[in-house]
Enzyme design. Structure first.
Site, short mmCIF file in Angstrom:
data_model
loop_
_atom_site.label_atom_id
_atom_site.label_comp_id
_atom_site.label_asym_id
_atom_site.label_seq_id
_atom_site.Cartn_x
_atom_site.Cartn_y
_atom_site.Cartn_z
N GLY A 255 0.83 -1.20 0.04
CA GLY A 255 0.05 -0.09 -0.16
C GLY A 255 0.80 1.27 -0.03
O GLY A 255 0.51 2.31 -0.67
N GLU B 251 3.60 4.53 5.95
CA GLU B 251 2.17 3.69 5.73
C GLU B 251 1.34 4.40 4.88
O GLU B 251 1.14 5.67 4.96
CB GLU B 251 1.67 3.21 7.05
CG GLU B 251 0.54 2.19 7.01
CD GLU B 251 0.82 1.03 6.53
OE1 GLU B 251 1.00 1.04 5.11
OE2 GLU B 251 0.25 -0.01 7.16
N ASP B 252 0.42 3.73 4.30
CA ASP B 252 -0.56 4.27 3.56
C ASP B 252 -1.79 4.75 4.33
O ASP B 252 -2.11 5.84 4.10
CB ASP B 252 -1.36 3.34 2.46
CG ASP B 252 -1.58 1.91 2.90
OD1 ASP B 252 -1.39 1.55 3.99
OD2 ASP B 252 -2.15 1.02 2.19
N ASP C 1 -5.66 2.28 10.45
CA ASP C 1 -7.27 1.92 10.85
C ASP C 1 -6.98 1.54 12.33
O ASP C 1 -7.09 2.60 13.14
CB ASP C 1 -7.34 0.66 9.93
CG ASP C 1 -8.89 0.54 9.88
OD1 ASP C 1 -9.68 1.49 9.40
OD2 ASP C 1 -9.32 -0.69 10.34
N GLY D 63 -4.48 0.36 13.62
CA GLY D 63 -3.23 0.63 14.50
C GLY D 63 -2.59 -0.56 14.90
O GLY D 63 -1.46 -0.58 15.30
N THR E 227 -1.44 -3.66 13.40
CA THR E 227 -0.56 -3.97 12.51
C THR E 227 0.73 -3.22 12.82
O THR E 227 1.74 -3.51 13.09
CB THR E 227 -0.88 -3.75 10.93
OG1 THR E 227 -2.25 -4.34 10.60
CG2 THR E 227 -0.02 -4.77 10.17
N LYS F 275 -7.57 7.02 9.99
CA LYS F 275 -9.00 7.18 10.34
C LYS F 275 -9.04 7.01 12.17
O LYS F 275 -9.11 5.79 12.54
CB LYS F 275 -9.63 5.62 10.01
CG LYS F 275 -9.78 5.67 8.60
CD LYS F 275 -10.44 4.38 8.23
CE LYS F 275 -10.69 4.12 6.63
NZ LYS F 275 -11.28 2.66 6.57
N ASP G 182 -5.85 -0.16 -1.77
CA ASP G 182 -6.75 -1.22 -2.76
C ASP G 182 -8.01 -1.60 -2.22
O ASP G 182 -8.30 -1.57 -0.97
CB ASP G 182 -5.70 -2.28 -2.60
CG ASP G 182 -5.77 -3.30 -1.54
OD1 ASP G 182 -5.26 -2.61 -0.61
OD2 ASP G 182 -6.12 -4.32 -1.74
P1 IMP Z 1 -4.73 -1.80 10.93
O1 IMP Z 1 -4.28 -0.10 11.21
O2 IMP Z 1 -3.92 -2.76 11.49
O3 IMP Z 1 -5.95 -1.99 11.18
O4 IMP Z 1 -4.79 -1.98 9.51
C1 IMP Z 1 -4.41 -1.11 8.47
C2 IMP Z 1 -4.24 -1.74 7.12
O5 IMP Z 1 -5.61 -1.96 6.62
C3 IMP Z 1 -3.87 -0.77 6.03
O6 IMP Z 1 -2.47 -0.61 5.73
C4 IMP Z 1 -4.69 -1.19 4.78
O7 IMP Z 1 -3.80 -2.00 3.96
C5 IMP Z 1 -5.80 -1.66 5.51
N1 IMP Z 1 -6.97 -0.63 5.17
C6 IMP Z 1 -7.53 -0.08 6.33
N2 IMP Z 1 -8.45 0.84 5.87
C7 IMP Z 1 -8.29 0.68 4.43
C8 IMP Z 1 -9.21 1.70 3.70
O8 IMP Z 1 -9.77 2.34 3.72
N3 IMP Z 1 -8.74 1.35 2.22
C9 IMP Z 1 -7.89 0.48 1.94
N4 IMP Z 1 -7.25 -0.13 2.84
C10 IMP Z 1 -7.79 -0.12 4.02
MG MG Z 2 -1.52 -1.88 4.03
#
Ligand code: IMP
Ligand code: MG
Length: 176
Positions: A44, A100-101, A104, A106, A108, A132, A160
């Protein structure tokens, strides 16, 4: 097949923000004599990282890693990350920026940061294009932040949906 796509963050707004982030990074590390390395989380972050690195004047290295979240059997608290592709280089004694892209929950990223800190970098900071905040389950200190968005699923500029739409130059919502 035509896809309904609403522009949420325009390509121009993204490019302006990337320049601001590059300037903030230049300023933040201006007085450090350590080596600087940007670490992108595949896949991403690739598009963002390609633009961001060209907005940073201070010489630096690029490195990448691939992680996947995987579940323990019962609760989310047992979730961990698995390294599918590790960094090629050493980060000991270096100034590290994890790119990071989107952040969400947090989860990962908090595991990735924890793991990278054990490799003794001189410093480690986070740079994300999008966050977010309403979705956050784990507190993360984000030093360089692009945009905060509501809890909507967005694609484009690296983000994606089933590996598609990463190439779109703006960030938008797909009408599924
Ligand atoms: P988290 O912060 O560990 O929950 O996961 C973050 C990952 O979830 C990001 O690196 C993205 O790959 C994926 N992700 C979360 N929200 C979105 C979205 O709105 N669009 C696309 N990918 C998302
Ligand atoms: Mg990602």
């Amino acid at each position: 097949m035509t896809v309904q796509m609403n522009v949420m963050i325009s390509a121009d707004d993204i490019q302006a923000k990337v320049k601001q982030l590059g300037a903030a990074i230049n300023q933040f590390y201006a007085n450090s004599n350590k080596e600087l390395v940007l670490i992108g989380l595949l896949r991403g972050s690739v598009i963002f990282m390609a633009d961001l690195c060209r907005a940073i004047e201070k010489p630096h290295e690029l490195d990448f890693m691939t992680v996947s979240s995987y579940g323990g059997t019962s609760t989310v608290s047992t979730r961990d990350v698995k390294i599918l592709k590790d960094l090629d280089g050493d980060i000991e004694g270096k100034d590290v920026i994890v790119v990071e892209d989107i952040i969400d929950s947090g989860r990962t990223l908090s595991k990735v940061m924890e793991m990278l800190k054990t490799r003794n970098p001189n410093s480690i900071e986070l740079c994300t294009l999008v966050s977010k905040p309403s979705r956050r389950e784990i507190e993360l200190d984000v030093r360089f932040l692009g945009f905060e968005v509501e809890d909507r699923f967005i694609v484009g500029y690296g983000l994606d949906y089933n590996q598609k739409y990463r190439h779109i130059p703006f960030i938008g919502e797909i009408g599924l």
